[in-house]
Scaffold this motif. Structure first.
Motif, PDB file in Angstrom:
ATOM      1  N   ILE A 175      29.440 -27.965 -33.899  1.00  0.00           N
ATOM      2  CA  ILE A 175      30.019 -28.627 -35.072  1.00  0.00           C
ATOM      3  C   ILE A 175      29.174 -29.870 -35.400  1.00  0.00           C
ATOM      4  CG2 ILE A 175      32.048 -29.779 -36.043  1.00  0.00           C
ATOM      5  CD1 ILE A 175      33.763 -28.083 -34.131  1.00  0.00           C
ATOM      6  N   PRO A 176      28.630 -29.931 -36.621  1.00  0.00           N
ATOM      7  CA  PRO A 176      27.773 -31.073 -36.982  1.00  0.00           C
ATOM      8  C   PRO A 176      28.635 -32.268 -37.371  1.00  0.00           C
ATOM      9  CG  PRO A 176      27.780 -29.428 -38.738  1.00  0.00           C
ATOM     10  CD  PRO A 176      28.721 -28.929 -37.685  1.00  0.00           C
ATOM     11  N   VAL A 177      29.178 -32.917 -36.360  1.00  0.00           N
ATOM     12  CA  VAL A 177      30.190 -33.961 -36.611  1.00  0.00           C
ATOM     13  C   VAL A 177      29.655 -35.136 -37.420  1.00  0.00           C
ATOM     14  CG1 VAL A 177      31.790 -33.499 -34.745  1.00  0.00           C
ATOM     15  CG2 VAL A 177      29.722 -34.831 -34.280  1.00  0.00           C
ATOM     16  N   ARG A 178      28.347 -35.296 -37.446  1.00  0.00           N
ATOM     17  CA  ARG A 178      27.791 -36.376 -38.277  1.00  0.00           C
ATOM     18  C   ARG A 178      26.910 -35.814 -39.384  1.00  0.00           C
ATOM     19  NH1 ARG A 178      26.446 -40.368 -33.207  1.00  0.00           N
ATOM     20  NH2 ARG A 178      28.568 -40.300 -32.363  1.00  0.00           N
ATOM     21  N   GLY A 179      27.198 -34.569 -39.756  1.00  0.00           N
ATOM     22  CA  GLY A 179      26.433 -33.948 -40.833  1.00  0.00           C
ATOM     23  C   GLY A 179      25.001 -33.696 -40.420  1.00  0.00           C
ATOM     24  N   GLY A 180      24.101 -33.749 -41.381  1.00  0.00           N
ATOM     25  CA  GLY A 180      22.697 -33.502 -41.096  1.00  0.00           C
ATOM     26  C   GLY A 180      22.337 -32.034 -41.269  1.00  0.00           C
ATOM     27  N   ILE A 181      21.283 -31.624 -40.583  1.00  0.00           N
ATOM     28  CA  ILE A 181      20.746 -30.281 -40.753  1.00  0.00           C
ATOM     29  C   ILE A 181      21.167 -29.401 -39.584  1.00  0.00           C
ATOM     30  CG2 ILE A 181      18.649 -28.908 -41.064  1.00  0.00           C
ATOM     31  CD1 ILE A 181      19.114 -31.017 -43.289  1.00  0.00           C
ATOM     32  N   THR A 182      21.856 -28.311 -39.869  1.00  0.00           N
ATOM     33  CA  THR A 182      22.089 -27.319 -38.829  1.00  0.00           C
ATOM     34  C   THR A 182      20.881 -26.395 -38.796  1.00  0.00           C
ATOM     35  OG1 THR A 182      24.487 -27.408 -38.784  1.00  0.00           O
ATOM     36  CG2 THR A 182      23.477 -25.298 -38.236  1.00  0.00           C
ATOM     37  N   LEU A 183      20.338 -26.227 -37.582  1.00  0.00           N
ATOM     38  CA  LEU A 183      19.139 -25.419 -37.408  1.00  0.00           C
ATOM     39  C   LEU A 183      19.580 -24.084 -36.817  1.00  0.00           C
ATOM     40  CD1 LEU A 183      15.844 -26.780 -35.822  1.00  0.00           C
ATOM     41  CD2 LEU A 183      16.760 -24.512 -35.246  1.00  0.00           C
ATOM     42  N   ASP A 184      19.713 -23.093 -37.672  1.00  0.00           N
ATOM     43  CA  ASP A 184      20.217 -21.780 -37.259  1.00  0.00           C
ATOM     44  C   ASP A 184      19.037 -20.917 -36.817  1.00  0.00           C
ATOM     45  OD1 ASP A 184      21.037 -19.042 -37.271  1.00  0.00           O
ATOM     46  OD2 ASP A 184      22.739 -19.566 -38.552  1.00  0.00           O
ATOM     47  N   THR A 185      19.081 -20.437 -35.565  1.00  0.00           N
ATOM     48  CA  THR A 185      17.935 -19.700 -35.009  1.00  0.00           C
ATOM     49  C   THR A 185      17.985 -18.190 -35.281  1.00  0.00           C
ATOM     50  OG1 THR A 185      19.051 -19.463 -32.886  1.00  0.00           O
ATOM     51  CG2 THR A 185      17.614 -21.390 -33.157  1.00  0.00           C
ATOM     52  N   ARG A 186      18.883 -17.753 -36.163  1.00  0.00           N
ATOM     53  CA  ARG A 186      19.048 -16.302 -36.314  1.00  0.00           C
ATOM     54  C   ARG A 186      17.781 -15.568 -36.737  1.00  0.00           C
ATOM     55  NH1 ARG A 186      23.050 -15.381 -41.386  1.00  0.00           N
ATOM     56  NH2 ARG A 186      24.011 -17.047 -40.216  1.00  0.00           N
ATOM     57  N   GLU A 187      16.894 -16.267 -37.470  1.00  0.00           N
ATOM     58  CA  GLU A 187      15.648 -15.587 -37.866  1.00  0.00           C
ATOM     59  C   GLU A 187      14.539 -15.754 -36.833  1.00  0.00           C
ATOM     60  OE1 GLU A 187      14.466 -15.839 -41.915  1.00  0.00           O
ATOM     61  OE2 GLU A 187      16.531 -15.767 -42.659  1.00  0.00           O
ATOM     62  N   MET A 188      14.825 -16.472 -35.786  1.00  0.00           N
ATOM     63  CA  MET A 188      13.888 -16.533 -34.642  1.00  0.00           C
ATOM     64  C   MET A 188      14.358 -15.473 -33.640  1.00  0.00           C
ATOM     65  SD  MET A 188      13.288 -20.645 -34.205  1.00  0.00           S
ATOM     66  CE  MET A 188      11.752 -20.502 -33.283  1.00  0.00           C
ATOM     67  N   ASN A 189      14.242 -14.222 -34.076  1.00  0.00           N
ATOM     68  CA  ASN A 189      14.862 -13.145 -33.303  1.00  0.00           C
ATOM     69  C   ASN A 189      13.850 -12.120 -32.819  1.00  0.00           C
ATOM     70  OD1 ASN A 189      14.183 -12.036 -35.693  1.00  0.00           O
ATOM     71  ND2 ASN A 189      16.183 -11.108 -36.138  1.00  0.00           N
ATOM     72  N   ARG A 190      12.643 -12.589 -32.547  1.00  0.00           N
ATOM     73  CA  ARG A 190      11.624 -11.647 -32.071  1.00  0.00           C
ATOM     74  C   ARG A 190      11.523 -11.663 -30.541  1.00  0.00           C
ATOM     75  NH1 ARG A 190       6.429 -13.000 -33.819  1.00  0.00           N
ATOM     76  NH2 ARG A 190       7.267 -15.069 -34.259  1.00  0.00           N
ATOM     77  N   ILE A 191      11.413 -10.451 -30.000  1.00  0.00           N
ATOM     78  CA  ILE A 191      11.118 -10.312 -28.571  1.00  0.00           C
ATOM     79  C   ILE A 191       9.606 -10.352 -28.471  1.00  0.00           C
ATOM     80  CG2 ILE A 191      11.242  -8.744 -26.595  1.00  0.00           C
ATOM     81  CD1 ILE A 191      13.940  -7.768 -27.939  1.00  0.00           C
ATOM     82  N   LEU A 192       9.072 -11.396 -27.875  1.00  0.00           N
ATOM     83  CA  LEU A 192       7.639 -11.654 -27.962  1.00  0.00           C
ATOM     84  C   LEU A 192       6.842 -10.862 -26.933  1.00  0.00           C
ATOM     85  CD1 LEU A 192       7.961 -15.506 -28.440  1.00  0.00           C
ATOM     86  CD2 LEU A 192       7.533 -13.812 -30.232  1.00  0.00           C
ATOM     87  N   GLU A 193       7.460 -10.610 -25.798  1.00  0.00           N
ATOM     88  CA  GLU A 193       6.712  -9.964 -24.728  1.00  0.00           C
ATOM     89  C   GLU A 193       7.684  -9.443 -23.678  1.00  0.00           C
ATOM     90  OE1 GLU A 193       3.841 -12.707 -23.201  1.00  0.00           O
ATOM     91  OE2 GLU A 193       2.830 -11.203 -21.962  1.00  0.00           O
ATOM     92  N   ILE A 194       7.387  -8.252 -23.164  1.00  0.00           N
ATOM     93  CA  ILE A 194       8.141  -7.743 -22.018  1.00  0.00           C
ATOM     94  C   ILE A 194       7.117  -7.417 -20.950  1.00  0.00           C
ATOM     95  CG2 ILE A 194       9.577  -5.856 -21.144  1.00  0.00           C
ATOM     96  CD1 ILE A 194      10.829  -5.747 -23.967  1.00  0.00           C
ATOM     97  N   ARG A 195       7.279  -8.002 -19.770  1.00  0.00           N
ATOM     98  CA  ARG A 195       6.325  -7.769 -18.688  1.00  0.00           C
ATOM     99  C   ARG A 195       7.045  -7.156 -17.508  1.00  0.00           C
ATOM    100  NH1 ARG A 195       1.666 -12.199 -18.894  1.00  0.00           N
ATOM    101  NH2 ARG A 195       1.501 -11.640 -16.710  1.00  0.00           N
ATOM    102  N   PRO A 196       7.152  -5.825 -17.509  1.00  0.00           N
ATOM    103  CA  PRO A 196       7.937  -5.163 -16.457  1.00  0.00           C
ATOM    104  C   PRO A 196       7.444  -5.515 -15.053  1.00  0.00           C
ATOM    105  CG  PRO A 196       7.329  -3.603 -18.178  1.00  0.00           C
ATOM    106  CD  PRO A 196       6.576  -4.862 -18.451  1.00  0.00           C
ATOM    107  N   GLU A 197       6.131  -5.611 -14.858  1.00  0.00           N
ATOM    108  CA  GLU A 197       5.623  -5.886 -13.516  1.00  0.00           C
ATOM    109  C   GLU A 197       6.083  -7.244 -13.004  1.00  0.00           C
ATOM    110  OE1 GLU A 197       1.508  -3.646 -12.528  1.00  0.00           O
ATOM    111  OE2 GLU A 197       1.394  -5.545 -13.591  1.00  0.00           O
ATOM    112  N   ASP A 198       6.223  -8.194 -13.930  1.00  0.00           N
ATOM    113  CA  ASP A 198       6.648  -9.532 -13.540  1.00  0.00           C
ATOM    114  C   ASP A 198       8.153  -9.724 -13.680  1.00  0.00           C
ATOM    115  OD1 ASP A 198       4.076 -10.497 -12.883  1.00  0.00           O
ATOM    116  OD2 ASP A 198       3.613 -10.686 -15.017  1.00  0.00           O
ATOM    117  N   LEU A 199       8.854  -8.667 -14.052  1.00  0.00           N
ATOM    118  CA  LEU A 199      10.305  -8.723 -14.227  1.00  0.00           C
ATOM    119  C   LEU A 199      10.696  -9.882 -15.134  1.00  0.00           C
ATOM    120  CD1 LEU A 199      11.428  -8.056 -10.526  1.00  0.00           C
ATOM    121  CD2 LEU A 199      11.331  -6.405 -12.374  1.00  0.00           C
ATOM    122  N   LEU A 200       9.998  -9.994 -16.269  1.00  0.00           N
ATOM    123  CA  LEU A 200      10.362 -11.053 -17.199  1.00  0.00           C
ATOM    124  C   LEU A 200      10.135 -10.632 -18.649  1.00  0.00           C
ATOM    125  CD1 LEU A 200       7.575 -12.622 -18.329  1.00  0.00           C
ATOM    126  CD2 LEU A 200       7.615 -13.560 -16.025  1.00  0.00           C
ATOM    127  N   ALA A 201      10.824 -11.317 -19.527  1.00  0.00           N
ATOM    128  CA  ALA A 201      10.649 -11.123 -20.966  1.00  0.00           C
ATOM    129  C   ALA A 201      10.542 -12.498 -21.617  1.00  0.00           C
ATOM    130  CB  ALA A 201      11.835 -10.365 -21.562  1.00  0.00           C
TER     131      ALA A 201
END
Lengths: 462, 462
Positions: B85-111
């Motif tokens: 809740i932006p209790v003092r107003g300002g800019i809400t930064l919605d990350t919904r368009e930052m929705n890319r899976i950049l890398e999956i590395r099965p050998e390292d068990l990480l994404a």
């Protein structure tokens, strides 16, 4: 400089009144606290304090803060990169008399200890409970020191490092205030994670006065296995496959040919001289047998030679003793020589290449050296044999250790898996962490504006 | 106030030039970002920005920093205590368009993912790899939001919370600088642990722009079990014994009688109306069978009734679907009523008492309510049914939720196991963390001297 000497003299006088004969200025005691196990230039503290309680620690820190005198926390003195060298003098705060185990709560799988308690001391105390404290660096380090360096050891692949095993802390901050971080709950979503901030801070943000650590059930059954491989790549690929398969290996240690030859000689074994893995499995009887079978199958797929597993405790002890004696076995390769050690951690996919490159570097040098590793984590150590009286050897070893780190950073790894930054690795902080170092410095300046906590280390240098 | 309005107007104008139609000031979009799932009073942001890249985030934060305007990071909007809740107003930064899976590395068990990727999205993407992302809060939350609240779910007992599953971050700090925390190595002893500082900081120290998360192998075999007990204490003691025995239970969920009655009715089951445990076991075929046998034995020692286990995927799915539908099942107890939820975590030795006390409190109130819990961690939730048009109900629920927290803190627990502080639990920060809150405030002030990052929350209030 005169001012600092005067200030230190005042602090010593003030603390003498509080601590009596637990504030020592003798040459021998100061000398003992002037170095760690590294080869870095020693520096004497003005005095060494031996607090017993958090209140003692508060008194020491408050006195130092009042006069702007450094405080350097000191555990068992087993750190390896210069962490505890009081490079600007001041008071070394030795926690050896803060060695009480305050509480063991088997139902909650946790223990509360003072920072000077050593890992072996805690495990002896735990014997009747069926629980263990899992983190096992080589030395019988103090638990406060292990937390401060974010230490680990052979069991981290299964049970985690100090990062995962410290649940809560009490800390005296640089203004002498005592705070509690974390709670006894296993998880929490409340507040900034100060516990993890102090774990690994190497005594630069405050003095840990109490730790709540996780305990783990001692497994019903334990079995070990050993096998060798034609190449390093074969060995590492077998480990990757076992981890990816989800086999919860409790330990998986790598030794290269040189290490194996040394251990054969030192520990009277007759292992094939080749890249080798030691495994340990924890669980129920049936489950450790199944894990060993699965791992055998996987290793055979990577051309393992002579897979042997044993549930026999004596045989297992002999094998692990040989692993733990590796330091001495390597030192014995050339009597009178010292070991210069390296310690990096890389993404496991880059581990084989990293070990091969480290081996090639040693082979191209004038030094002998070996490689051992906690390979389930991607962490390995090099040890270069150097003539302590030959400065060219030291320089060559240093350059080789630097290249090891450079290669680790180039593949997304870290400059230290478990030994820490101390002073020796300050030069890599900026390279590894980039602008994040500025954030670290802001935190250091905010929490320790006078710069008294273990100065000249992480947070103000690098 | 006039100044802030003017400043916000300037920021909106500046960002419009950078983001175009990804900077929105429409009433509908602002309204959507004025609240979360809590009952707290909404507050409108001045505008909502939808960045796609780290550079976008830097531009937004830098513009807000230049004019002293608040930035409030926003993920899926599923947080429960007023975090976004932006209790003092300002800019809400919605990350919904930052929705890319950049890398999956099965050998390292990480994404490596952008913060707007949701947990379900990642798991769909992982299907071909044999790996999974384990953390499962009820909602299909964004992974950035889950990290920011240090979220968890049903599998934390085995695979850990976000605390254990975030390996590295990229973060835009409050002055617009982008930093990297952590590395791709599984462990490291270098530098202050900034990763853990940002995990759980609820967007008050910076904006997470990228996460490196751990993956786990999907087990070869999965089995479930269910059983009921005469008392809550019996059920909890069975869980403690299983954990102490070292059985790596993947999930263990508790439901009280009221929850069971509700789920019977909603999900058409015929479970005995009694305190009940759902278990899940992961491993090889033989190992899950052995785990189920061992757990059955333990539960029978605690007077379990009707232990039933199944490896059948359909039956299992039905059971877990019922567990996941618990929210709706409880809501359906009184049509038209809302749920007011509580969330605490206690040392497991105090869990039975805590649940009994929470039940007694509900029974003594005028409200209906149920209790469910991730009991392997000592974490449980209460849900009180309230008439949304009856302020007395809201007050009674609030008071009961407060008492729940007070009791948790009294036994060494925490005010929130997984929902976080947001605004609703700010009042408990000082009570839980004491003087450590001052250290948190120093860190906040050092990293965000202008106080623009999600102001009015953790770090500057409480």
């Amino acid at each position: 400089m005169d001012d600092l000497v005067t200030a230190a003299t005042r602090v010593v006088a003030e603390l003498k009144a509080v601590l009596g004969d637990r504030l020592i200025t003798s040459a021998a005691v100061r000398e003992h606290h002037s170095h760690d196990t590294s080869r870095l230039r020693p520096h004497l503290p003005d005095a060494v304090a031996f607090p017993r309680t958090e209140e003692d620690v508060q008194a020491i820190v408050a006195a130092c803060a009042a006069h702007g005198v450094p405080v350097v926390p000191f555990g068992a003195g087993s750190s390896m990169e210069g962490h505890t060298i009081p490079v600007r003098g001041g008071i070394t705060l030795d926690t050896r008399e803060m060695n009480r185990i305050l509480e063991i709560r088997p139902e909650d799988l946790l223990a509360v200890v003072q920072p000077g308690v050593t890992r072996k001391q805690l495990n002896v105390e735990l014997r009747e409970t069926g629980l263990m404290f899992s983190v096992d660096p080589g030395a019988d380090a103090s638990i406060g020191g292990m937390a401060s360096t974010r230490g680990s050891g052979t069991t981290a692949v299964r049970y985690g490092t100090m990062r995962e095993n410290v649940l809560a802390l009490r800390v005296v901050t640089p203004d002498g205030t005592a705070i509690q971080t974390g709670s006894r709950a296993r998880k929490s979503s409340t507040g900034y994670d100060l516990t993890h901030l102090f774990v690994g801070a190497e005594g630069t943000l405050g003095v840990i006065t109490e730790l709540t650590v996780r305990l783990h059930p001692i497994p019903e059954a334990v079995s070990s296995a050993i096998c060798s491989f034609p190449t390093v790549a074969n060995a590492v690929e077998a480990v990757i496959e076992a981890v990816q398969y989800g086999i919860p290996v409790a330990r998986v240690e790598f030794m290269d040919e040189v290490a194996i030859a040394a251990t054969n000689s030192y520990s009277r074994l007759d292992l094939p001289v080749a890249p080798t893995l030691f495994f340990e499995f924890h669980g129920t009887q049936a489950w450790v047998e199944e894990q060993a079978r699965l791992v055998e199958e996987i290793t055979l797929g990577h051309d393992a030679i002579g897979f042997r597993w044993t549930a026999d405790a004596d045989q297992r002890t002999k094998l692990w003793q040989a692993r733990h004696d590796m330091f001495w076995a390597t030192k014995a390769i050339i009597p009178g020589y010292d070991l210069y050690t390296g310690d990096i951690c890389v993404p496991i996919s880059r581990l084989a290449d990293s070990i091969v490159a480290a081996r090639a570097d040693i082979d191209a040098s004038s030094l002998k050296g070996q490689i051992i590793g906690h390979v389930g984590d991607g962490n390995f150590h090099t040890a270069y044999l150097i003539d302590p009286d030959n400065p060219a050897h030291l320089q060559e070893a240093e350059e080789m250790a630097d290249r090891l780190v450079e290669r680790a950073l180039a593949v997304g790894g870290t400059a230290s898996g478990e030994h820490g930054i101390g002073m020796a690795k300050l030069k890599f902080m900026r390279k590894e962490h980039g602008k994040a170092v500025d954030v670290m410095k802001k935190i250091k300046a905010a929490l320790d504006p006078l710069g008294i906590m273990n100065p000249g280390k992480m947070g103000d240098e690098g």
